[in-house]
Design a protein around this motif. Structure first.
Motif, short mmCIF file in Angstrom:
data_model
loop_
_atom_site.label_atom_id
_atom_site.label_comp_id
_atom_site.label_asym_id
_atom_site.label_seq_id
_atom_site.Cartn_x
_atom_site.Cartn_y
_atom_site.Cartn_z
N LEU A 168 13.70 -10.57 6.17
CA LEU A 168 14.83 -10.30 5.29
C LEU A 168 15.95 -9.52 5.94
N THR A 169 15.62 -8.48 6.67
CA THR A 169 16.66 -7.71 7.34
C THR A 169 16.12 -7.32 8.70
N GLN A 170 16.92 -6.59 9.46
CA GLN A 170 16.47 -6.16 10.77
C GLN A 170 15.35 -5.14 10.65
N PRO A 171 14.41 -5.10 11.61
CA PRO A 171 13.34 -4.10 11.57
C PRO A 171 13.92 -2.69 11.63
N PRO A 172 13.12 -1.70 11.22
CA PRO A 172 13.60 -0.32 11.30
C PRO A 172 13.98 0.05 12.72
N PRO A 173 14.96 0.92 12.90
CA PRO A 173 15.35 1.32 14.25
C PRO A 173 14.20 1.98 14.98
N ALA A 174 14.18 1.76 16.28
CA ALA A 174 13.10 2.33 17.11
C ALA A 174 13.08 3.84 16.97
N GLY A 175 11.91 4.38 16.75
CA GLY A 175 11.75 5.82 16.67
C GLY A 175 11.98 6.41 15.30
N ALA A 176 12.45 5.59 14.36
CA ALA A 176 12.70 6.12 13.02
C ALA A 176 11.38 6.30 12.29
N PRO A 177 11.09 7.51 11.80
CA PRO A 177 9.84 7.71 11.07
C PRO A 177 9.84 6.92 9.76
N ALA A 178 8.77 6.23 9.50
CA ALA A 178 8.69 5.41 8.30
C ALA A 178 7.39 5.68 7.56
N VAL A 179 7.48 5.76 6.26
CA VAL A 179 6.30 5.88 5.42
C VAL A 179 6.12 4.53 4.74
N VAL A 180 5.14 3.76 5.16
CA VAL A 180 4.93 2.43 4.60
C VAL A 180 4.22 2.56 3.27
N ALA A 181 4.82 2.02 2.23
CA ALA A 181 4.25 2.12 0.88
C ALA A 181 3.25 1.01 0.65
N ARG A 182 2.08 1.36 0.19
CA ARG A 182 1.06 0.39 -0.15
C ARG A 182 0.60 0.67 -1.57
N SER A 183 0.63 -0.38 -2.39
CA SER A 183 0.23 -0.22 -3.78
C SER A 183 -1.28 -0.29 -3.89
N VAL A 184 -1.88 0.68 -4.53
CA VAL A 184 -3.33 0.72 -4.69
C VAL A 184 -3.63 0.82 -6.18
N ILE A 185 -4.49 -0.03 -6.67
CA ILE A 185 -4.88 0.04 -8.06
C ILE A 185 -6.38 0.30 -8.13
N THR A 186 -6.77 1.29 -8.83
CA THR A 186 -8.17 1.68 -8.90
C THR A 186 -8.85 0.99 -10.07
N PRO A 187 -10.19 0.83 -10.03
CA PRO A 187 -10.88 0.18 -11.15
C PRO A 187 -10.58 0.84 -12.49
N ALA A 188 -10.39 2.14 -12.49
CA ALA A 188 -10.15 2.83 -13.76
C ALA A 188 -8.83 2.43 -14.39
N SER A 189 -7.87 1.99 -13.57
CA SER A 189 -6.55 1.66 -14.12
C SER A 189 -6.38 0.18 -14.42
N GLN A 190 -7.35 -0.63 -14.05
CA GLN A 190 -7.18 -2.07 -14.22
C GLN A 190 -6.99 -2.46 -15.68
N GLY A 191 -7.80 -1.88 -16.56
CA GLY A 191 -7.72 -2.26 -17.96
C GLY A 191 -6.42 -1.83 -18.61
N ALA A 192 -5.78 -0.81 -18.04
CA ALA A 192 -4.54 -0.29 -18.63
C ALA A 192 -3.30 -0.96 -18.05
N LEU A 193 -3.49 -1.92 -17.15
CA LEU A 193 -2.35 -2.51 -16.46
C LEU A 193 -1.33 -3.07 -17.44
N GLU A 194 -1.74 -3.99 -18.29
CA GLU A 194 -0.79 -4.63 -19.21
C GLU A 194 -0.44 -3.74 -20.39
N GLU A 195 -1.35 -2.83 -20.77
CA GLU A 195 -1.08 -1.98 -21.93
C GLU A 195 -0.18 -0.80 -21.61
N SER A 196 -0.32 -0.23 -20.40
CA SER A 196 0.40 1.01 -20.10
C SER A 196 1.34 0.89 -18.90
#
Length: 442
Positions: A110-138
């Motif tokens: 989509l766009t150019q990669p981050p500049p060399a040396g730039a600190p990046a925090v890669v976001a990863r979505s994690v869903i736990t078993p406890a939250s699965q049932g609440a996905l559509e409701e909450s």
């Protein structure tokens, strides 16, 4: 000399002679110089889409003249529509820059990669078993609210403020969908597709058609995975819009027809008919344009809300989209007085906060007014549009403002025109003071 230039120039000269118009007369009618028109006729210059369409209209060529310069649709060049990217094709990260500033960046295709040396925090979505049932409701209701608010934010701020937010929401929902049980996965992916489609629109507003295309394709892939066939059809319509702003009339028509054929709901079919009409208007084919407009008008009675509770696909901030599109077509077909009559009726109904919709409406009204000879009023509306462009940083509206500059330059002997041209120039350069912020009400 290319065959397209030679054929267009020769046919232009033939039709001009048949109409008994001189070079001076025709050049004045389309606001270009006599010498430039002469170069076009000799095949030494190729007119841009607006000028080619204007020549077609003034010579009553019914689109046949403009079609000589129309590009070949992507479907004919490549044999088929390009495939949607894989679900994991859009990595994104949060970059921390020197001084503490940060921004979200999508990279890979989509766009150019981050500049060399730039600190990046890669976001990863994690869903736990406890939250699965609440996905559509909450969880998903929160993202539905965010989606509505981001679309509203995009009406009175530039795309740079919205893209990071909608990118992050897309990635998070994609992660939620991947981690959820099959029974809950579709709802998350369908909503992720909506955010991805809106991200594509914001990239188009930012002036990056390549990123807009990638995000639109990604939205189609997410929609397919989530079972939202209407959004898959709407993605074709978004591609038709990209083609429209690139003056690719044949691709606009072909993609709009493909969207209408694939859509099940009346709303997308109506929007597809309207987009097809705009493609015919670019070609100067008034009969085909009016047939498509009539077909769309017969289909606009579907409610805004979808059966699944998601916001309606397509724009919702113009009070009468059918009238706006019809006026857009009429002005392109050389009937500015009729366009003015349609646009005048809806101007005051635009919500105060909807600066982007107001700018788009004002720019088209100003063009129609000037073409209809109401130059003084057209200049006043043009100034309003120019100031809203600074607020919204809209590349699509800026296209219309450039047209305004072009048609007004030929009338620069008038004092009111000389007053507004510097305002338009400052708007296009980003140096103009914008309107005050609109109301916070929705």
């Amino acid at each position: 000399m290319s065959p397209a230039r030679s054929d267009f120039g020769a046919e232009l000269r033939r039709r001009r002679h048949e109409s008994e118009k001189s070079l001076d007369q025709l050049a004045g009618e389309v606001y270009i110089s006599k010498s430039y028109l002469s170069k076009i006729e000799r095949g030494l210059a190729t007119p841009k889409g607006r000028i080619a369409r204007a020549l077609d209209v003034k010579l009553h060529a019914q689109g046949e003249l403009a079609a000589l310069l129309a590009p070949v649709p992507a479907e004919e060049r490549n044999g088929d529509l390009p495939p949607s990217p894989h679900l994991d094709a859009v990595p994104w990260s949060f970059l921390l820059h020197d001084g503490g500033e940060g921004d979200f960046t999508s990279h890979g295709s989509l766009t150019q990669p981050p500049p060399a040396g730039a600190p990046a925090v890669v976001a990863r979505s994690v869903i736990t078993p406890a939250s699965q049932g609440a996905l559509e409701e909450s969880v998903l209701p929160v993202f539905h609210t965010l989606f509505r608010e981001y679309r509203r934010l995009g009406q009175f701020s530039g795309p740079g403020a919205v893209i990071p937010l909608s990118t992050a929401a897309t990635a998070t929902l994609r992660g939620l969908g991947r981690g959820a049980p099959r029974a809950h996965r579709g709802a998350a992916l369908r909503l992720a597709a909506r955010f991805a489609e809106y991200t594509g629109w914001m990239w188009q507003e930012a002036g990056d058609d390549r990123a807009a295309q990638c995000w639109t394709d990604h939205a189609a892939g997410l929609a397919e995975a989530g079972g939202d066939q209407e959004l898959v059809a709407y993605a074709l319509l978004r591609r038709a819009e990209l083609a429209l702003y690139q003056d690719d009339s044949l691709a606009t028509i072909a993609l709009a027809r493909a969207a209408g054929a694939r859509a099940q709901g009346l709303r997308i079919k109506a929007l597809a008919a309207q987009r097809e009409a705009q493609g015919h208007a670019l070609l100067g084919d008034e009969d085909a344009c009016r047939r498509a407009l009539d077909r769309g008008a017969d289909l606009v009675h579907e409610p805004w809300a979808r059966a699944d509770g998601a916001p309606a696909l397509g724009g919702t901030h113009l009070p009468d989209l059918t009238a706006f599109v019809t006026a857009w077509c009429l002005r392109e077909l050389g009937r500015p007085e009729q366009a003015v009559a349609l646009l005048d009726t809806g101007r005051d109904a635009i919500a105060p906060h909807a600066a982007r919709a107001r700018a788009r409406h004002s720019a088209r009204l100003a063009l129609a007014l000037i073409d209809a000879g109401e130059v003084e009023r057209g200049c006043a509306v043009a100034e309003s549009a120019a100031r809203d462009v600074v607020t919204t940083d809209s590349a699509t509206v800026r296209t219309d403002v450039r047209q305004l500059r072009s048609v007004l330059t030929s009338r620069s002997r008038r004092a009111v025109v000389r007053d507004v041209l510097p305002v338009i120039a400052a708007s296009l350069s980003g140096n103009l003071v914008p309107h005050a912020s609109g109301s916070s009400g929705d």
